[in-house]
Design an enzyme around this catalytic site. Structure first.
Site, PDB file in Angstrom:
ATOM      1  N   ASP A  39       0.797  -0.986   0.070  1.00 56.42           N
ATOM      2  CA  ASP A  39       0.144  -0.076   0.215  1.00 56.42           C
ATOM      3  C   ASP A  39       1.069   1.002  -0.161  1.00 56.42           C
ATOM      4  O   ASP A  39       1.849   1.792   0.921  1.00 56.42           O
ATOM      5  CB  ASP A  39      -0.462  -0.281   1.170  1.00 56.42           C
ATOM      6  N   VAL A  40       0.834   2.322  -0.916  1.00 64.90           N
ATOM      7  CA  VAL A  40       1.893   2.858  -1.283  1.00 64.90           C
ATOM      8  C   VAL A  40       1.788   4.280   0.083  1.00 64.90           C
ATOM      9  O   VAL A  40       2.551   4.982   0.013  1.00 64.90           O
ATOM     10  CB  VAL A  40       1.762   3.971  -2.903  1.00 64.90           C
ATOM     11  N   LYS A  85      -2.707  16.014  -7.597  1.00 63.80           N
ATOM     12  CA  LYS A  85      -2.404  16.096  -8.768  1.00 63.80           C
ATOM     13  C   LYS A  85      -1.837  17.315  -9.405  1.00 63.80           C
ATOM     14  O   LYS A  85      -0.665  17.572  -9.972  1.00 63.80           O
ATOM     15  CB  LYS A  85      -3.239  15.949 -10.311  1.00 63.80           C
ATOM     16  N   TYR A 100      -8.850  15.337  -5.642  1.00 61.32           N
ATOM     17  CA  TYR A 100      -8.097  14.681  -6.566  1.00 61.32           C
ATOM     18  C   TYR A 100      -7.535  15.982  -7.343  1.00 61.32           C
ATOM     19  O   TYR A 100      -5.954  16.057  -7.942  1.00 61.32           O
ATOM     20  CB  TYR A 100      -9.024  14.010  -7.371  1.00 61.32           C
TER      21      TYR A 100
HETATM   22  C1  BGC Z   1      -8.905  10.776 -13.920  1.00 62.07           C
HETATM   23  C2  BGC Z   1     -10.448  10.269 -15.112  1.00 62.07           C
HETATM   24  C3  BGC Z   1     -10.779  12.292 -15.870  1.00 62.07           C
HETATM   25  C4  BGC Z   1      -9.805  12.620 -16.401  1.00 62.07           C
HETATM   26  C5  BGC Z   1      -9.757  13.628 -17.664  1.00 62.07           C
HETATM   27  C6  BGC Z   1      -8.375  11.467 -14.249  1.00 62.07           C
HETATM   28  O1  BGC Z   1      -6.946  12.031 -14.430  1.00 62.07           O
HETATM   29  O2  BGC Z   1      -9.012  10.074 -12.748  1.00 62.07           O
HETATM   30  O3  BGC Z   1     -11.547  10.206 -14.439  1.00 62.07           O
HETATM   31  O4  BGC Z   1     -11.807  11.077 -17.171  1.00 62.07           O
HETATM   32  O5  BGC Z   1      -8.885  12.912 -15.385  1.00 62.07           O
HETATM   33  O6  BGC Z   1     -10.964  14.601 -16.596  1.00 62.07           O
END
Ligand code: BGC
Length: 269
Positions: A67-68, A171, A167
């Site tokens: 598990d990272v 990123k 998310y």
């Molecule tokens: C996400 C996807 C998404 C894509 C473009 C990715 O980083 O994990 O769910 O479809 O980006 O929006």
């Protein structure tokens, strides 16, 4: 065996989250390009073993559990990898998750889980890789770089994403982690880069492509007019991992069919 360019021959690579999706495609492409591949998985051992079985038809591979997000498990995985393959040339920090929710409903657990896997997991693996690169002092000739790290980011390192603030934040974090790390280790001939995939056909975004209506809506966001396949990302990863990209460090390679080109502005504005 298919006739492929064995551009990674003699190299070893560890790919996290390699039992499915983009990680799986990268592991297979690395194997086809001649690398010995560590196939990391967290929960689906059988799927990881299927990837290994595929690679060992023409090369070398083994599955490694971790598990990272867990420092001890990451350290143990790298130790097991080095025990098995002797040295490390390439890390692909790919493992990633989504836990989408409107902001008022997003739990602290949703926030932490995504930051933990997508950002802290990449930190833990990158740190372990740097230590492994340094331990060997020099890349085995004729290789040029002491080591290569590829972070799998997303178009959402630059495109804001409502209902996925966890998310997108993770990123965005990967972007500056990658660049800061690249700056820190460049003089040692360690290259650090990211690939930012757009909409790629995997399980993580199944709802976005599984029905014709969803796919049509998705393609409004993709100037190139098709959804990406995991192999599109894997081919870019082979290049970034090879000496063909030896002068490339600290950069993000977008593999997104133009998703980052603001397609809504076509003919407008
Ligand atoms: C996400 C996807 C998404 C894509 C473009 C990715 O980083 O994990 O769910 O479809 O980006 O929006």
């Amino acid at each position: 065996m298919p006739q492929v360019n064995r551009i990674l021959r003699g190299q070893t690579a560890l790919v996290t989250g390699a039992s499915s999706g983009i990680g799986r495609a990268i592991a297979l492409a690395f194997g086809a390009a001649g690398a010995a591949v560590g196939v990391n998985y967290r929960s689906d051992r059988k799927a990881a073993e299927r990837v290994v079985t595929e690679i060992v038809k023409h090369g070398e591979a083994a599955a490694f559990h971790a598990d990272v997000t867990d420092e001890r498990q990451v350290e143990a995985m790298f130790a097991a990898f080095l025990e098995r393959f002797g040295t490390l040339d390439i890390l692909v920090a790919n493992a990633g998750i989504q836990r989408d929710a409107p902001i008022a409903e997003m739990t602290l657990a949703d926030w932490r889980a995504v930051l933990d896997v997508n950002l802290t997991g990449q930190f833990l693996c990158a740190r372990a890789a740097i230590r492994a690169f340094r331990a060997r002092k020099q890349a085995p000739p004729p290789l040029r770089a002491l080591g290569k790290i590829i972070c799998i980011s997303s178009v959402h390192e630059v495109i804001p994403w409502a209902y996925r603030v966890n998310y997108a934040a993770s990123k965005g974090g990967v972007m500056l982690m990658m660049k800061s790390l690249a700056q820190e280790v460049a003089a040692e001939k360690i290259r650090v880069n990211s690939i930012a995939p757009g909409a790629i056909r995997t399980d993580i975004n199944r709802a976005a492509w599984a029905t014709p209506a969803a796919l049509e809506a998705l393609l409004e966001l993709v100037p190139y007019g098709r959804i990406g396949e995991p192999e599109d990302v894997a081919r870019a990863a082979v290049w970034l991992a090879s000496d063909d990209s030896d002068y490339v460090t600290g950069t993000t390679l977008f593999v997104d069919g133009g998703m980052t080109l603001y397609p809504g502005f076509e003919g407008e504005g």
